[in-house]
Each structure stands twice: as structure tokens, then as C-alpha cells.
Design a protein around this motif. Structure first.
Motif, PDB file in Angstrom:
ATOM      1  N   GLY A 205       0.786  -1.226   0.000  1.00 54.31           N
ATOM      2  CA  GLY A 205       0.000   0.000   0.000  1.00 54.31           C
ATOM      3  C   GLY A 205       0.818   1.276   0.000  1.00 54.31           C
ATOM      4  N   ASN A 206       2.066   1.194  -0.406  1.00 55.40           N
ATOM      5  CA  ASN A 206       2.938   2.372  -0.439  1.00 55.40           C
ATOM      6  C   ASN A 206       3.180   2.833  -1.869  1.00 55.40           C
ATOM      7  OD1 ASN A 206       3.473   2.480   2.414  1.00 55.40           O
ATOM      8  ND2 ASN A 206       4.723   0.664   2.114  1.00 55.40           N
ATOM      9  N   GLN A 207       3.388   4.114  -2.029  1.00 57.99           N
ATOM     10  CA  GLN A 207       3.736   4.662  -3.335  1.00 57.99           C
ATOM     11  C   GLN A 207       5.217   4.997  -3.344  1.00 57.99           C
ATOM     12  OE1 GLN A 207       1.210   7.996  -4.258  1.00 57.99           O
ATOM     13  NE2 GLN A 207      -0.312   6.665  -5.191  1.00 57.99           N
ATOM     14  N   TRP A 208       5.987   4.195  -4.045  1.00 56.19           N
ATOM     15  CA  TRP A 208       7.422   4.429  -4.178  1.00 56.19           C
ATOM     16  C   TRP A 208       7.683   4.948  -5.576  1.00 56.19           C
ATOM     17  CZ3 TRP A 208      11.134   0.833  -6.717  1.00 56.19           C
ATOM     18  CH2 TRP A 208      12.441   1.318  -6.646  1.00 56.19           C
ATOM     19  N   GLU A 209       8.256   6.110  -5.648  1.00 56.27           N
ATOM     20  CA  GLU A 209       8.580   6.697  -6.942  1.00 56.27           C
ATOM     21  C   GLU A 209       9.944   6.186  -7.390  1.00 56.27           C
ATOM     22  OE1 GLU A 209       8.277  10.933  -6.850  1.00 56.27           O
ATOM     23  OE2 GLU A 209       6.132  10.890  -6.433  1.00 56.27           O
ATOM     24  N   ILE A 210       9.927   5.387  -8.457  1.00 53.98           N
ATOM     25  CA  ILE A 210      11.182   4.886  -9.012  1.00 53.98           C
ATOM     26  C   ILE A 210      11.916   6.075  -9.624  1.00 53.98           C
ATOM     27  CG2 ILE A 210      12.239   3.356 -10.716  1.00 53.98           C
ATOM     28  CD1 ILE A 210       9.745   1.585 -10.488  1.00 53.98           C
ATOM     29  N   PRO A 211      13.160   6.323  -9.212  1.00 54.68           N
ATOM     30  CA  PRO A 211      13.896   7.466  -9.754  1.00 54.68           C
ATOM     31  C   PRO A 211      13.911   7.450 -11.280  1.00 54.68           C
ATOM     32  CG  PRO A 211      15.120   6.446  -7.962  1.00 54.68           C
ATOM     33  CD  PRO A 211      13.941   5.559  -8.246  1.00 54.68           C
ATOM     34  N   PHE A 212      13.732   8.603 -11.863  1.00 53.21           N
ATOM     35  CA  PHE A 212      13.735   8.825 -13.305  1.00 53.21           C
ATOM     36  C   PHE A 212      12.463   8.296 -13.968  1.00 53.21           C
ATOM     37  CE2 PHE A 212      14.955   7.532 -17.676  1.00 53.21           C
ATOM     38  CZ  PHE A 212      15.225   8.797 -18.183  1.00 53.21           C
ATOM     39  N   ILE A 213      12.010   7.115 -13.607  1.00 54.27           N
ATOM     40  CA  ILE A 213      10.840   6.488 -14.216  1.00 54.27           C
ATOM     41  C   ILE A 213       9.565   7.213 -13.809  1.00 54.27           C
ATOM     42  CG2 ILE A 213       9.505   4.338 -14.368  1.00 54.27           C
ATOM     43  CD1 ILE A 213      12.279   4.066 -15.616  1.00 54.27           C
ATOM     44  N   SER A 214       9.461   7.545 -12.546  1.00 50.86           N
ATOM     45  CA  SER A 214       8.234   8.124 -12.012  1.00 50.86           C
ATOM     46  C   SER A 214       7.888   9.466 -12.648  1.00 50.86           C
ATOM     47  CB  SER A 214       8.354   8.276 -10.499  1.00 50.86           C
ATOM     48  OG  SER A 214       7.164   8.770  -9.970  1.00 50.86           O
ATOM     49  N   SER A 215       8.901  10.247 -12.966  1.00 54.35           N
ATOM     50  CA  SER A 215       8.621  11.552 -13.578  1.00 54.35           C
ATOM     51  C   SER A 215       7.976  11.396 -14.943  1.00 54.35           C
ATOM     52  CB  SER A 215       9.903  12.385 -13.669  1.00 54.35           C
ATOM     53  OG  SER A 215      10.844  11.735 -14.497  1.00 54.35           O
ATOM     54  N   PHE A 216       8.370  10.365 -15.688  1.00 54.99           N
ATOM     55  CA  PHE A 216       7.727  10.095 -16.983  1.00 54.99           C
ATOM     56  C   PHE A 216       6.342   9.492 -16.785  1.00 54.99           C
ATOM     57  CE2 PHE A 216      12.207  10.064 -18.380  1.00 54.99           C
ATOM     58  CZ  PHE A 216      12.107  11.009 -19.391  1.00 54.99           C
ATOM     59  N   ALA A 217       6.202   8.650 -15.776  1.00 53.24           N
ATOM     60  CA  ALA A 217       4.916   7.987 -15.533  1.00 53.24           C
ATOM     61  C   ALA A 217       3.833   8.990 -15.174  1.00 53.24           C
ATOM     62  CB  ALA A 217       5.081   6.958 -14.423  1.00 53.24           C
ATOM     63  N   GLN A 218       4.195  10.050 -14.474  1.00 54.85           N
ATOM     64  CA  GLN A 218       3.211  11.067 -14.087  1.00 54.85           C
ATOM     65  C   GLN A 218       2.681  11.831 -15.301  1.00 54.85           C
ATOM     66  OE1 GLN A 218       5.289  13.383 -11.174  1.00 54.85           O
ATOM     67  NE2 GLN A 218       5.211  11.764  -9.627  1.00 54.85           N
TER      68      GLN A 218
END
Length: 123
Positions: free
Chosen positions: A106-119
Motif C-alpha cells: 500500500g505504499n507509493q514508491w517513486e522509481i527514480p527517473f521512471i516516475s517523472s515520466f509515468a506522471q
């Protein structure tokens, strides 16, 4: 966020199943976050793998026929595809496992570099 969407989000980290949380839990922000992140991770892995394959074919196949230094190009092509490819695969598997664990807990972990594109993904 309910337990079903957490499980769906975790399953979304399995390659080719990244669309499940995106389409089956459209109203859940948590599922959308993990679904889009796993989609970007998968697409990026495929693109980098294809680029490695192409570069290794250029080095090994085309430049490998150059007289005297062709062997060196073949070795570079082999190293790129096999050694770098294996390292890339290991990193991809680790990120899949971590994303799965974070999603199931139930946690939101932002994968570095990947998460910025996913958003930025609009589906």
C-alpha cells in the motif's frame, strides 16, 4: 485504496500485465500511479534492450568485418549485448520486485527517473 486495487497494482508490475491496473481501476489513484509507473518501466526496458541489440549488431555484424580491427568491434558488440544486457535485466527484475512489494503493502514508491515520466502518461 482497497485491498483488491493493491493486489491489482502489484500484479501490474508483472511484464505485459501493466495495463491491468490502468484499465480495471480507473478511479483509483493508487492503482493508476503503479500501473503507469510499471508501464513506463516496461517500455523503457524494451527500448533500451532494442537499442543494445541494434548497437551490438552494428558493432558485431557490420564493423566486425573491418580488416585488422574487426575482432575488436565484435568483442565490443558482444560485451554490450551480453554483459550490459544482463546488468540491465537484473536491474529491471529488482525494480519489478520492489514495485510489487511497495504496491502490495500500500505504499507509493517513486522509481527514480521512471516516475517523472509515468506522471506525464495520459491514458
Amino acid at each position: 485504496m482497497n485491498e483488491q486495487n493493491r493486489i491489482l497494482s502489484a500484479i501490474g508490475y508483472i511484464p505485459f500485465l501493466c495495463f491491468l491496473p490502468i484499465y480495471l481501476a480507473r478511479e483509483d489513484e493508487f492503482a493508476q500511479f503503479h500501473g503507469k509507473q510499471s508501464l513506463v518501466l516496461f517500455v523503457l526496458y524494451i527500448l533500451i534492450s532494442l537499442a543494445l541489440w541494434l548497437v551490438s549488431r552494428i558493432f558485431g555484424g557490420i564493423l566486425g568485418h573491418v580488416i585488422i580491427i574487426g575482432f575488436m568491434f565484435k568483442v565490443i558488440g558482444w560485451l554490450l549485448y551480453n554483459v550490459v544486457g544482463v546488468i540491465l535485466g537484473i536491474i529491471y527484475i529488482i525494480l519489478i520486485i520492489l514495485g510489487f512489494i511497495y504496491a502490495i503493502t500500500g505504499n507509493q514508491w517513486e522509481i527514480p527517473f521512471i516516475s517523472s515520466f509515468a506522471q506525464k502518461v495520459k491514458i
